[in-house]
Write a protein that holds these residues in place. Structure first.
Motif, PDB file in Angstrom:
ATOM      1  N   MET A   1       0.889  -1.273   0.087  1.00 38.88           N
ATOM      2  CA  MET A   1      -0.005  -0.155   0.070  1.00 38.88           C
ATOM      3  C   MET A   1       0.761   1.259  -0.097  1.00 38.88           C
ATOM      4  SD  MET A   1      -3.106   0.889   2.630  1.00 38.88           S
ATOM      5  CE  MET A   1      -4.138   2.142   2.549  1.00 38.88           C
ATOM      6  N   ALA A   2       0.535   2.113  -0.682  1.00 40.82           N
ATOM      7  CA  ALA A   2       1.354   3.399  -1.116  1.00 40.82           C
ATOM      8  C   ALA A   2       1.167   4.281   0.230  1.00 40.82           C
ATOM      9  CB  ALA A   2       0.925   4.210  -2.384  1.00 40.82           C
ATOM     10  N   GLU A   3       2.075   5.092   0.742  1.00 40.45           N
ATOM     11  CA  GLU A   3       2.035   6.090   1.675  1.00 40.45           C
ATOM     12  C   GLU A   3       1.563   7.254   1.321  1.00 40.45           C
ATOM     13  OE1 GLU A   3       5.372   8.023   4.717  1.00 40.45           O
ATOM     14  OE2 GLU A   3       6.096   6.816   3.041  1.00 40.45           O
ATOM     15  N   ARG A   4       0.599   7.804   2.072  1.00 43.78           N
ATOM     16  CA  ARG A   4      -0.098   8.814   1.719  1.00 43.78           C
ATOM     17  C   ARG A   4       0.526  10.134   2.280  1.00 43.78           C
ATOM     18  NH1 ARG A   4      -5.830   8.115   4.724  1.00 43.78           N
ATOM     19  NH2 ARG A   4      -6.882   9.845   3.253  1.00 43.78           N
ATOM     20  N   LEU A   5       0.633  11.040   1.423  1.00 46.19           N
ATOM     21  CA  LEU A   5       1.525  12.300   1.578  1.00 46.19           C
ATOM     22  C   LEU A   5       0.457  13.294   2.341  1.00 46.19           C
ATOM     23  CD1 LEU A   5       2.839  12.770  -2.033  1.00 46.19           C
ATOM     24  CD2 LEU A   5       4.085  11.971   0.169  1.00 46.19           C
ATOM     25  N   LEU A   6      -0.858  13.269   1.928  1.00 44.28           N
ATOM     26  CA  LEU A   6      -2.001  13.925   2.774  1.00 44.28           C
ATOM     27  C   LEU A   6      -1.778  13.862   4.247  1.00 44.28           C
ATOM     28  CD1 LEU A   6      -4.567  15.723   2.505  1.00 44.28           C
ATOM     29  CD2 LEU A   6      -5.793  13.806   2.662  1.00 44.28           C
ATOM     30  N   GLY A   7      -1.834  14.668   5.259  1.00 42.99           N
ATOM     31  CA  GLY A   7      -1.625  14.481   6.582  1.00 42.99           C
ATOM     32  C   GLY A   7      -0.047  14.751   7.098  1.00 42.99           C
ATOM     33  N   LYS A   8       0.842  14.912   6.226  1.00 45.30           N
ATOM     34  CA  LYS A   8       2.100  14.993   6.591  1.00 45.30           C
ATOM     35  C   LYS A   8       2.539  16.604   6.932  1.00 45.30           C
ATOM     36  CE  LYS A   8       4.028  10.781   4.739  1.00 45.30           C
ATOM     37  NZ  LYS A   8       3.985  10.131   5.965  1.00 45.30           N
ATOM     38  N   ASN A   9       3.132  16.989   7.830  1.00 48.02           N
ATOM     39  CA  ASN A   9       3.520  18.315   7.807  1.00 48.02           C
ATOM     40  C   ASN A   9       4.912  18.724   7.003  1.00 48.02           C
ATOM     41  OD1 ASN A   9       5.946  17.813   9.430  1.00 48.02           O
ATOM     42  ND2 ASN A   9       4.758  17.885  11.421  1.00 48.02           N
ATOM     43  N   LEU A  10       4.936  19.805   7.084  1.00 49.33           N
ATOM     44  CA  LEU A  10       6.185  20.215   6.119  1.00 49.33           C
ATOM     45  C   LEU A  10       7.567  19.557   6.350  1.00 49.33           C
ATOM     46  CD1 LEU A  10       7.135  22.052   4.178  1.00 49.33           C
ATOM     47  CD2 LEU A  10       7.813  23.823   5.624  1.00 49.33           C
ATOM     48  N   ASN A  11       7.920  19.489   7.846  1.00 51.22           N
ATOM     49  CA  ASN A  11       9.089  18.543   8.202  1.00 51.22           C
ATOM     50  C   ASN A  11       9.005  17.120   7.620  1.00 51.22           C
ATOM     51  OD1 ASN A  11      10.117  20.989   9.449  1.00 51.22           O
ATOM     52  ND2 ASN A  11       9.551  20.215  11.361  1.00 51.22           N
ATOM     53  N   GLU A  12       8.002  16.699   7.774  1.00 51.27           N
ATOM     54  CA  GLU A  12       7.646  15.251   7.325  1.00 51.27           C
ATOM     55  C   GLU A  12       7.920  15.119   5.802  1.00 51.27           C
ATOM     56  OE1 GLU A  12       4.757  13.158  10.680  1.00 51.27           O
ATOM     57  OE2 GLU A  12       3.994  14.444   9.478  1.00 51.27           O
ATOM     58  N   GLU A  58       6.544   5.675  -6.806  1.00 48.86           N
ATOM     59  CA  GLU A  58       6.725   4.279  -6.559  1.00 48.86           C
ATOM     60  C   GLU A  58       6.262   3.825  -5.050  1.00 48.86           C
ATOM     61  OE1 GLU A  58      11.231   3.764  -7.089  1.00 48.86           O
ATOM     62  OE2 GLU A  58      10.984   4.216  -9.071  1.00 48.86           O
ATOM     63  N   THR A  59       6.422   4.922  -4.001  1.00 55.04           N
ATOM     64  CA  THR A  59       5.843   4.625  -2.705  1.00 55.04           C
ATOM     65  C   THR A  59       4.860   5.313  -2.130  1.00 55.04           C
ATOM     66  OG1 THR A  59       7.770   6.046  -1.879  1.00 55.04           O
ATOM     67  CG2 THR A  59       8.241   3.741  -2.205  1.00 55.04           C
ATOM     68  N   CYS A  60       4.501   6.295  -2.791  1.00 55.24           N
ATOM     69  CA  CYS A  60       3.759   7.581  -2.201  1.00 55.24           C
ATOM     70  C   CYS A  60       2.470   7.561  -3.247  1.00 55.24           C
ATOM     71  CB  CYS A  60       4.263   8.648  -1.885  1.00 55.24           C
ATOM     72  SG  CYS A  60       5.825   8.519  -1.000  1.00 55.24           S
ATOM     73  N   GLU A  61       1.359   8.188  -2.524  1.00 58.05           N
ATOM     74  CA  GLU A  61       0.278   8.882  -3.150  1.00 58.05           C
ATOM     75  C   GLU A  61      -0.158  10.090  -2.709  1.00 58.05           C
ATOM     76  OE1 GLU A  61      -2.727   5.973  -3.436  1.00 58.05           O
ATOM     77  OE2 GLU A  61      -2.967   5.950  -1.170  1.00 58.05           O
ATOM     78  N   VAL A  62      -0.893  10.756  -3.385  1.00 59.67           N
ATOM     79  CA  VAL A  62      -1.507  12.048  -2.532  1.00 59.67           C
ATOM     80  C   VAL A  62      -2.420  11.511  -1.278  1.00 59.67           C
ATOM     81  CG1 VAL A  62      -2.937  14.197  -2.601  1.00 59.67           C
ATOM     82  CG2 VAL A  62      -1.126  13.620  -4.221  1.00 59.67           C
ATOM     83  N   GLY A  63      -3.315  10.721  -1.777  1.00 61.49           N
ATOM     84  CA  GLY A  63      -4.202   9.888  -0.890  1.00 61.49           C
ATOM     85  C   GLY A  63      -5.428  10.618  -0.430  1.00 61.49           C
ATOM     86  N   ILE A  64      -5.838  11.439  -1.218  1.00 59.29           N
ATOM     87  CA  ILE A  64      -7.100  11.878  -1.026  1.00 59.29           C
ATOM     88  C   ILE A  64      -8.329  11.065  -1.458  1.00 59.29           C
ATOM     89  CG2 ILE A  64      -8.990  13.684  -1.962  1.00 59.29           C
ATOM     90  CD1 ILE A  64      -6.352  15.844  -1.840  1.00 59.29           C
ATOM     91  N   MET A  65      -9.219  10.421  -0.699  1.00 59.39           N
ATOM     92  CA  MET A  65     -10.052   9.434  -1.200  1.00 59.39           C
ATOM     93  C   MET A  65     -11.559  10.124  -0.884  1.00 59.39           C
ATOM     94  SD  MET A  65      -8.754   6.359   1.157  1.00 59.39           S
ATOM     95  CE  MET A  65      -8.849   7.206   2.748  1.00 59.39           C
ATOM     96  N   PRO A  66     -12.358   9.893  -2.073  1.00 59.14           N
ATOM     97  CA  PRO A  66     -13.625  10.584  -2.157  1.00 59.14           C
ATOM     98  C   PRO A  66     -14.681  10.016  -1.024  1.00 59.14           C
ATOM     99  CG  PRO A  66     -13.231   9.161  -3.909  1.00 59.14           C
ATOM    100  CD  PRO A  66     -12.064   9.153  -3.355  1.00 59.14           C
ATOM    101  N   PRO A  67     -15.503  10.758  -0.675  1.00 62.30           N
ATOM    102  CA  PRO A  67     -16.700  10.080   0.190  1.00 62.30           C
ATOM    103  C   PRO A  67     -17.196   8.845  -0.417  1.00 62.30           C
ATOM    104  CG  PRO A  67     -17.309  12.197  -0.963  1.00 62.30           C
ATOM    105  CD  PRO A  67     -15.865  11.901  -1.112  1.00 62.30           C
ATOM    106  N   ARG A  68     -17.671   7.845   0.272  1.00 62.09           N
ATOM    107  CA  ARG A  68     -18.409   6.569  -0.468  1.00 62.09           C
ATOM    108  C   ARG A  68     -19.770   6.979  -0.630  1.00 62.09           C
ATOM    109  NH1 ARG A  68     -14.296   2.561  -0.032  1.00 62.09           N
ATOM    110  NH2 ARG A  68     -12.638   3.873  -0.600  1.00 62.09           N
ATOM    111  N   GLN A  69     -20.559   7.882   0.255  1.00 57.98           N
ATOM    112  CA  GLN A  69     -21.844   8.243   0.104  1.00 57.98           C
ATOM    113  C   GLN A  69     -22.131   9.614   0.656  1.00 57.98           C
ATOM    114  OE1 GLN A  69     -23.896   5.707   3.082  1.00 57.98           O
ATOM    115  NE2 GLN A  69     -25.679   5.845   2.107  1.00 57.98           N
TER     116      GLN A  69
END
Length: 194
Positions: A1-12, A58-69
């Motif tokens: 599973m790819a690591e989500r970039l969303l949720g990381k602060n600037l240092n991360e 190769e290891t990351c994605e932005v990681g924004i997931m749409p609502p399911r409903q």
């Protein structure tokens, strides 16, 4: 599973760029693309070289997931259902108001441990902590993104102070100059205390 970039602060994000063999300034570029411009894919980050985007992909994605409903009411209120990375689902409520105001009521946990008698979520029990990515996803996955909001209230499922680290990171992204750059006055954290 790819690591989500969303949720990381600037240092991360900066450390992630360095660990991928990229210059440190790529961290700031990632923050700008994700939090300011609201892109959903690495391919949209056009000031990053194609090689850099491929390396990150190769290891990351932005990681924004749409609502399911989503459920819409006659007054314009919309209730969204989002998946949580710990399992389960959380609700997020968009509340339009007169005068162009729009509030988003976000969740911080799946369920809640506090057991407040007035709260239906407390009766359902606690099922897991949301990550900063899960919290921010409720804001960035909206049709129209955060630009359609005037304020955010941590008053959905869960007790925000029982998930302090993730709530702090999410509010940091919302208020930081490298993030959404909102005034802290636009964010309310509703708590029963821990």
């Amino acid at each position: 599973m790819a690591e989500r970039l969303l949720g990381k602060n600037l240092n991360e994000l900066t450390e992630l760029a360095r660990s991928a063999g990229l210059p440190a300034y790529v961290g700031r570029q990632l923050a700008d693309w994700i939090y300011v411009k609201g892109v959903r894919t690495l391919e949209e980050m056009t000031n990053l070289s194609k090689v850099a985007r491929q390396k990150l992909a190769e290891t990351c994605e932005v990681g924004i997931m749409p609502p399911r409903q989503e459920q819409r009411s006659a007054d314009g209120t919309v209730k969204y259902l989002f998946p949580a990375s710990c399992g389960g689902w959380v609700e997020t409520v968009y509340i339009p108001e007169s005068g162009g105001r729009a509030t988003l009521c976000v969740s911080s946990q799946v369920g809640c441990k506090m057991g407040c008698r007035f709260c239906m979520t407390g009766r359902q029990g606690f099922h897991g902590q949301l990550t900063a990515a899960d919290i921010l996803n409720q804001v960035y996955a909206l049709p129209g993104g955060p630009g359609m909001l005037t304020n955010i209230v941590f008053m959905g499922q869960g007790e925000p102070m029982d998930n302090y680290a993730a709530v702090f990171t999410a509010t940091q992204v919302l208020t930081a100059s490298w993030g959404l750059a909102w005034s802290p006055r636009r964010i309310t954290v509703s708590t029963v205390g821990v």
